[in-house]
Write a protein that holds these residues in place. Structure first.
Motif, mmCIF file in Angstrom:
data_model
loop_
_atom_site.group_PDB
_atom_site.id
_atom_site.type_symbol
_atom_site.label_atom_id
_atom_site.label_comp_id
_atom_site.label_asym_id
_atom_site.label_seq_id
_atom_site.Cartn_x
_atom_site.Cartn_y
_atom_site.Cartn_z
ATOM 1 N N HIS A 162 42.483 21.701 -40.911
ATOM 2 C CA HIS A 162 41.176 22.258 -40.554
ATOM 3 C C HIS A 162 41.208 23.755 -40.270
ATOM 4 N N TRP A 165 40.545 24.149 -44.293
ATOM 5 C CA TRP A 165 39.759 23.113 -44.974
ATOM 6 C C TRP A 165 40.009 23.081 -46.476
ATOM 7 N N TYR A 234 35.432 15.404 -40.410
ATOM 8 C CA TYR A 234 36.539 14.891 -39.602
ATOM 9 C C TYR A 234 36.615 13.371 -39.704
#
Length: 257
Positions: A162, A165, A234
Motif C-alpha cells: 500500500h 499500490w 484493502y
C-alpha cells in the motif's frame, strides 16, 4: 461491530529510540501509558493502517495483543518539547494517531531463552505470511514476554504493497519469500494445522469489520478517489490473499525445508 476506544494524549513521557518511526511512551487522559505510533513519522498513516489491520486481526485469531486505541494529539502538544526532531514529529502528528497499551515490565522475546509451542509458532508464521509482515526476525522479533505469555506487537511493516499500490491485485496472490527470515520458522512444525484453523476462522465479516475501523483521514492518498474506495481495496486484497493462502503456505513450508 468492532470499535476502538479513543483517548487524548496528555503527556509525552519518553521516545523509544529503537523504533525507526520514533514511537514514544505517552500518557493519556485515562491515566494509562501507551506506546504511541505517530501519523507524522516516515511511513505516515500507512504504517498506522497496517498496525491496525494486523493487530486487530491477530486479536480476532486469539493472539495476545496489547489493546489498540485511537490517540488524539492536540496541536499545542509539542510546543514545549525542547528536542526539535521530536517537536516536528508532534507537530506533523496533530489529530488521530494509534497507540498500544504499554506492557510495563515486559521483556523482548529471545529465541535463545524461550521456546514457543509448535502450533503457536506455526500460527504466528502463517499470520505474518498472510500480512506480508517483514519485521519478525531474529534481529527484531517484535514479540514480548509478559506475565509468562507471548505477546505480539508492531505490525506496521505489514501490507507494504500500500505504499505504492502498484499491481496490488497480483501482489495479493503472491507467496511471501521474506518468511525465510522469520524468527519462529524453525519451530513452526504445524503449518498445515495452523492453515486449516485460520482458513476456517477468518470470515468475510471479520475482514470487513477490521477494514471499517480505518479512519477516513488516514485514507487520503491519490491512488483512489475517496476513503471508501481505499477500504474496498484493502478488503479485496485481504480476501484475495486468503483465497490464495496455499501459495504463501507452500513458500513457508519450502523455506523450513
Amino acid at each position: 461491530m468492532m470499535e476502538l476506544r479513543k483517548v487524548t494524549v496528555t503527556r509525552y513521557v519518553t521516545p523509544l529510540r529503537e523504533g525507526g518511526s520514533m514511537p514514544a511512551i505517552a500518557e493519556a487522559d485515562d491515566g494509562f501509558l501507551y506506546v504511541l505510533k505517530f501519523r507524522g513519522a516516515g511511513q505516515g498513516t500507512n504504517a498506522l493502517i497496517a498496525e491496525l489491520i494486523g493487530g486487530e486481526l491477530a486479536r480476532k485469531l486469539g493472539f495476545k495483543i496489547p489493546e489498540l486505541v485511537f490517540a488524539d494529539l492536540d496541536e499545542a502538544f509539542g510546543r514545549t518539547e525542547p528536542d526539535e526532531e521530536i517537536q516536528d514529529l508532534l507537530k506533523f502528528s496533530t489529530g488521530l494517531n494509534l497507540a498500544l497499551h504499554y506492557l510495563s515490565g515486559s521483556i523482548t522475546y529471545d529465541p535463545g531463552v524461550y521456546q514457543v509451542d509448535p502450533l503457536l509458532a506455526s500460527k504466528i508464521v502463517w499470520l505474518d505470511a498472510f500480512l506480508m509482515n517483514m519485521d519478525r526476525t531474529a534481529r527484531n522479533t517484535n514479540m514480548l514476554w509478559w506475565h509468562k505469555e507471548l505477546w505480539l506487537i508492531d505490525h506496521g511493516a505489514s501490507l507494504y504493497f500500500h505504499h505504492s499500490w502498484d499491481n496490488w491485485q497480483e501482489q495479493a496472490k503472491k507467496s511471501f519469500t521474506l518468511i525465510k527470515d522469520h524468527v519462529l520458522l524453525k519451530q513452526a512444525t504445524k503449518l498445515d494445522e495452523a492453515h486449516a484453523i485460520f482458513k476456517a476462522q477468518i470470515t468475510p465479516n471479520i475482514l470487513e469489520e477490521i477494514v471499517q475501523l480505518i479512519p477516513d483521514d488516514w485514507l487520503n492518498g491519490t491512488y483512489f478517489n475517496n476513503p471508501e474506495e481505499y477500504r474496498n481495496a484493502y478488503l479485496a486484497f485481504l480476501t484475495t490473499r486468503l483465497n490464495h493462502a496455499d501459495n504463501f503456505l507452500e513458500a513457508a513450508k519450502n523455506a523450513r525445508a
